[in-house]
Design a protein around this motif. Structure first.
Motif, PDB file in Angstrom:
ATOM      1  N   LEU A 115      -3.187   3.687  10.939  1.00 57.11           N
ATOM      2  CA  LEU A 115      -1.879   4.252  10.675  1.00 57.11           C
ATOM      3  C   LEU A 115      -1.774   5.603  11.367  1.00 57.11           C
ATOM      4  O   LEU A 115      -2.683   6.429  11.274  1.00 57.11           O
ATOM      5  N   VAL A 149      -6.566   2.052   7.164  1.00 53.91           N
ATOM      6  CA  VAL A 149      -6.479   1.301   5.915  1.00 53.91           C
ATOM      7  C   VAL A 149      -7.361   0.063   6.058  1.00 53.91           C
ATOM      8  O   VAL A 149      -7.186  -0.726   6.986  1.00 53.91           O
ATOM      9  N   LYS A 166       0.855  -1.181   0.000  1.00 51.32           N
ATOM     10  CA  LYS A 166       0.000   0.000   0.000  1.00 51.32           C
ATOM     11  C   LYS A 166       0.887   1.226   0.000  1.00 51.32           C
ATOM     12  O   LYS A 166       1.682   1.434   0.922  1.00 51.32           O
ATOM     13  N   THR A 219      -8.415   0.886   0.652  1.00 54.14           N
ATOM     14  CA  THR A 219      -8.417   2.342   0.662  1.00 54.14           C
ATOM     15  C   THR A 219      -7.872   2.895   1.977  1.00 54.14           C
ATOM     16  O   THR A 219      -8.164   2.375   3.049  1.00 54.14           O
ATOM     17  N   GLN A 220      -7.073   3.951   1.877  1.00 55.12           N
ATOM     18  CA  GLN A 220      -6.618   4.683   3.051  1.00 55.12           C
ATOM     19  C   GLN A 220      -7.560   5.854   3.279  1.00 55.12           C
ATOM     20  O   GLN A 220      -7.664   6.765   2.462  1.00 55.12           O
ATOM     21  N   LYS A 221      -8.260   5.825   4.393  1.00 53.34           N
ATOM     22  CA  LYS A 221      -9.191   6.892   4.736  1.00 53.34           C
ATOM     23  C   LYS A 221      -8.606   7.711   5.881  1.00 53.34           C
ATOM     24  O   LYS A 221      -8.300   7.178   6.949  1.00 53.34           O
ATOM     25  N   THR A 222      -8.429   8.983   5.662  1.00 55.52           N
ATOM     26  CA  THR A 222      -7.867   9.853   6.695  1.00 55.52           C
ATOM     27  C   THR A 222      -8.967  10.366   7.611  1.00 55.52           C
ATOM     28  O   THR A 222     -10.106  10.576   7.184  1.00 55.52           O
ATOM     29  N   ASN A 259       1.116   4.730   0.721  1.00 55.30           N
ATOM     30  CA  ASN A 259       0.367   5.734   1.470  1.00 55.30           C
ATOM     31  C   ASN A 259       0.809   7.146   1.076  1.00 55.30           C
ATOM     32  O   ASN A 259       1.857   7.338   0.475  1.00 55.30           O
ATOM     33  N   SER A 306      -4.922   7.931  10.046  1.00 56.52           N
ATOM     34  CA  SER A 306      -5.762   7.353   9.000  1.00 56.52           C
ATOM     35  C   SER A 306      -6.035   5.895   9.310  1.00 56.52           C
ATOM     36  O   SER A 306      -5.508   5.320  10.276  1.00 56.52           O
ATOM     37  N   ASN A 359      -9.463  -3.711  10.582  1.00 54.57           N
ATOM     38  CA  ASN A 359      -8.764  -2.674   9.828  1.00 54.57           C
ATOM     39  C   ASN A 359      -7.401  -2.395  10.443  1.00 54.57           C
ATOM     40  O   ASN A 359      -7.057  -2.921  11.502  1.00 54.57           O
TER      41      ASN A 359
END
Length: 230
Positions: free
Chosen positions: A51, A60, A30, A85-88, A32, A58, A48
């Motif tokens: 990070l 992932v 991934k 998907t990386q969601k912040t 980032n 965030s 999940n």
């Protein structure tokens, strides 16, 4: 320093151990966002991966069912996107360079962001700067005007307090402060006169270390730390 990957599986039932195998042809990595800085801390949360980068928190998403098959097979070639998907999280907050400030209990976690001069709580509602609870200027000044040597934060499940120990240089003099935060009381309760080398919780007990010795807290003798009454 900002990317993550995963290895093959470990399956004790079939004596398969591929933890040292990393096959990039499966796209098992991934990439980032580089703008958020280095990954300082990672933590698995439910299904999940959380990070904590220098400048952003965030999450992932990943599929655990794709990493382990019930029939014991190890065929990962059909997996195209395990690390999703990386969601912040909303808010301009990261963990700076102090992973030891992080601790969690239940649904909540806490950490500092020295670069932005705040202390953060993460809950199901997202990120909230608890330093804004009548301590906004204090923490901004503390983190900006001093050289921070170490930040250590631990949650005490017995008292439901978050202890935050900060070691810093005040000019040329090494100093410290240990603050107590209570979510139940919605704010900072005050300072304690103890400066531990480290802290942890174990089976409901809260333990700190000083000069290589182990000390048990929450005992009937109050305001006494490491044999010194305060």
């Amino acid at each position: 320093y900002k990317d993550i990957t995963y290895s093959g599986i470990l399956n004790n039932n079939t004596n398969v151990n591929k933890l040292n195998e990393f096959n990039l042809s499966l796209a098992n990595y991934k990439d980032n966002v580089e703008d958020y800085g280095a990954i300082v801390k990672m933590k698995g949360q439910d299904t999940n991966l959380e990070l904590y980068q220098e400048d952003k928190d965030s999450i992932v998403y990943y599929g655990k069912d794709m990493l382990y098959n019930a029939d014991g097979t190890t065929n990962l070639s059909r997996i195209e996107d395990v690390l999703g998907t990386q969601k912040t999280y909303e808010g301009e907050f990261g963990i700076s360079a102090h992973p030891d400030s992080f601790d969690d209990y239940g649904f909540d976690s806490y950490h500092t962001d020295v670069k932005r001069g705040v202390v953060i709580k993460k809950s199901n509602n997202g990120l909230f700067p608890i330093s804004s609870q009548k301590m906004r200027s204090y923490f901004k000044d503390l983190f900006r005007n001093n050289t921070i040597l170490q930040v250590n934060g631990k949650y005490d499940q017995y008292t439901d307090f978050y202890y935050l120990n900060i070691k810093f240089l005040n000019g040329d003099v090494e100093d410290f402060v240990t603050w107590v935060y209570s979510d139940r009381n919605n704010g900072w309760l005050g300072r304690l006169k103890f400066n531990p080398e480290d802290m942890c919780r174990l089976n409901g007990d809260f333990i700190s270390f000083k000069n290589g010795e182990i000390y048990l807290h929450n005992q009937p003798i109050y305001n006494t730390f490491y044999g010194v009454n305060s």
